[in-house]
Write a protein that holds these residues in place. Structure first.
Motif, PDB file in Angstrom:
ATOM      1  N   ILE A  38       0.849  -1.200   0.000  1.00  0.00           N
ATOM      2  CA  ILE A  38       0.000   0.000   0.000  1.00  0.00           C
ATOM      3  C   ILE A  38       0.880   1.244   0.000  1.00  0.00           C
ATOM      4  O   ILE A  38       0.631   2.210  -0.741  1.00  0.00           O
ATOM      5  CB  ILE A  38      -0.952   0.005   1.213  1.00  0.00           C
ATOM      6  CG1 ILE A  38      -1.894  -1.201   1.169  1.00  0.00           C
ATOM      7  CG2 ILE A  38      -1.749   1.306   1.259  1.00  0.00           C
ATOM      8  CD1 ILE A  38      -2.858  -1.282   2.345  1.00  0.00           C
ATOM      9  N   LEU A  72      -1.796   8.038   4.623  1.00  0.00           N
ATOM     10  CA  LEU A  72      -1.296   6.827   5.289  1.00  0.00           C
ATOM     11  C   LEU A  72      -0.528   7.184   6.554  1.00  0.00           C
ATOM     12  O   LEU A  72      -0.720   6.574   7.611  1.00  0.00           O
ATOM     13  CB  LEU A  72      -0.383   6.042   4.340  1.00  0.00           C
ATOM     14  CG  LEU A  72      -1.015   5.345   3.141  1.00  0.00           C
ATOM     15  CD1 LEU A  72       0.065   4.688   2.288  1.00  0.00           C
ATOM     16  CD2 LEU A  72      -2.026   4.295   3.583  1.00  0.00           C
ATOM     17  N   PHE A  93      -7.796   2.561   2.049  1.00  0.00           N
ATOM     18  CA  PHE A  93      -6.422   2.439   1.561  1.00  0.00           C
ATOM     19  C   PHE A  93      -6.298   1.321   0.518  1.00  0.00           C
ATOM     20  O   PHE A  93      -5.603   1.468  -0.491  1.00  0.00           O
ATOM     21  CB  PHE A  93      -5.472   2.162   2.722  1.00  0.00           C
ATOM     22  CG  PHE A  93      -5.381   3.268   3.742  1.00  0.00           C
ATOM     23  CD1 PHE A  93      -5.660   4.586   3.403  1.00  0.00           C
ATOM     24  CD2 PHE A  93      -5.020   2.987   5.048  1.00  0.00           C
ATOM     25  CE1 PHE A  93      -5.577   5.607   4.342  1.00  0.00           C
ATOM     26  CE2 PHE A  93      -4.921   3.990   5.996  1.00  0.00           C
ATOM     27  CZ  PHE A  93      -5.204   5.309   5.649  1.00  0.00           C
TER      28      PHE A  93
END
Length: 358
Positions: free
Chosen positions: A180, A195, A213
């Motif tokens: 991610i 994030l 996400f």
């Protein structure tokens, strides 16, 4: 439930993303002669009943592979093909890849090559597989390199039920979250900032907006694959952090380092190379502090010599003329493929190496 549409030159298909969405699976299995589940030992114990309870009344056979990268060997690939032949799988059968990235890679390659190709469906069970389940790269490892034997084979669909993520170990969570982070670096500085702002720990996934996400990561990959399905150009950007990462995985012995652990070291390495070649503003110390807060080891193991790592990197699929090609950043969200001077590679690796004895 979110639905992300993946559009490629060979096939268009949906990715269904949400919690407790397996009831959608049965509707997509009508018309197949047999179901061929490929999963691993861990999933057999944890979740196999969950998926079998959502299957239609069609003859089903289940192949149990070893956990992790041990599933991606020639021996297991041949054994899985033999399993299909022994159970009468035909061209109207469908492979269900039920597991993480390694199972998806193995099952997809089996589907791509069995009788010259049969259908398969991805049912990922890890954070890591939000990346590997989308885009159609499938394959196995060779003793001389990771993912060196494989094909491009798009699934019929992806059903990504996030209920399975609750049982992941903290090591598996970190491994998947690295991908991610990679997607954020190559696509969007705002995504990366989100994030860092919203993820303070990976212990409790319910405490972070994980589905948001995952959706952004899948959309990033889908957008790239739409433009370059078979990695002739910009799809290589998805390998940010992977040139060194794959080399570290191979040097340690496949399965000793998780994919995400190795890729995170590769991301930090590529980020340092990028900042030396394309100086850009980035809060590097804050980023490293954030990684450490999440429990990542980002320093390169002390027992890795530059010469041995270079040998693995030269075998990387992006290499040209026996020279490794890296995905670097001109800025966050602006990736570029770049050959790098060998002395800079050496100096940066030594600077990032863990000086502690292992």
């Amino acid at each position: 439930m979110d639905v992300i549409h993946v559009l490629t030159s060979s096939k268009n298909y949906p990715v269904y993303l949400g919690s407790d969405i397996l009831e959608n699976l049965k509707d997509h299995l009508t018309g197949y002669s047999k179901l061929w589940i490929v999963t691993n030992t861990d999933l057999k114990e944890r979740h196999l009943d969950t998926i079998t309870n959502h299957l239609p009344n069609i003859e089903t056979h289940i192949y149990i592979a070893p956990n992790g990268e041990k599933a991606k060997t020639f021996e297991i690939y041949q054994d899985c093909i033999s399993f299909g032949m022994n159970h009468g799988m035909d061209r109207h059968s469908v492979v269900l890849a039920f597991g993480g990235g390694a199972i998806g890679d193995l099952a997809g390659f089996v589907a791509a090559s069995y009788m010259r190709g049969i259908a398969f469906i991805q049912i990922p069970t890890t954070i890591l597989a939000h990346d590997s389940a989308v885009g159609g790269k499938v394959g196995i490892n060779h003793p001389l390199g990771k993912n060196m034997v494989g094909a491009f084979k798009q699934p019929e669909l992806v059903i990504y039920d996030t209920q399975f993520l609750a049982t992941l170990s903290i090591r598996e969570k970190r491994s998947g979250f690295a991908e991610i982070i990679k997607h954020a670096f190559i696509s969007d500085p705002q995504f990366l900032q989100e994030l860092m702002n919203e993820t303070k720990s990976l212990e409790d996934l319910a405490a972070i907006p994980l589905q948001k996400f995952l959706k952004k990561g899948i959309e990033t990959k889908a957008n790239i694959v739409k433009q370059d399905e078979t990695e002739n150009d910009i799809r290589a950007y998805l390998n940010f952090g992977h040139t060194l990462g794959h080399a570290l995985e191979a040097a340690a012995g496949f399965g000793e380092l998780t994919h995400g652990e190795a890729v995170m070291m590769g991301i930090v390495y590529a980020l340092n190379l990028s900042k030396q070649i394309y100086p850009f503003a980035f809060p590097y110390e804050s980023f490293i502090s954030w990684l450490e807060g999440l429990g990542y080891r980002w320093k390169i193991p002390a027992n890795c010599t530059f010469e041995s790592i270079l040998e693995w990197m030269v075998r990387d699929k992006k290499s040209v003329g026996n020279e490794p090609v890296f995905v670097l950043l001109q800025d966050i969200g602006r990736p570029i493929r770049q050959k790098v001077n060998q002395e800079l590679l050496r100096k940066t690796l030594l600077d990032l190496q863990d000086k502690k004895k292992e």
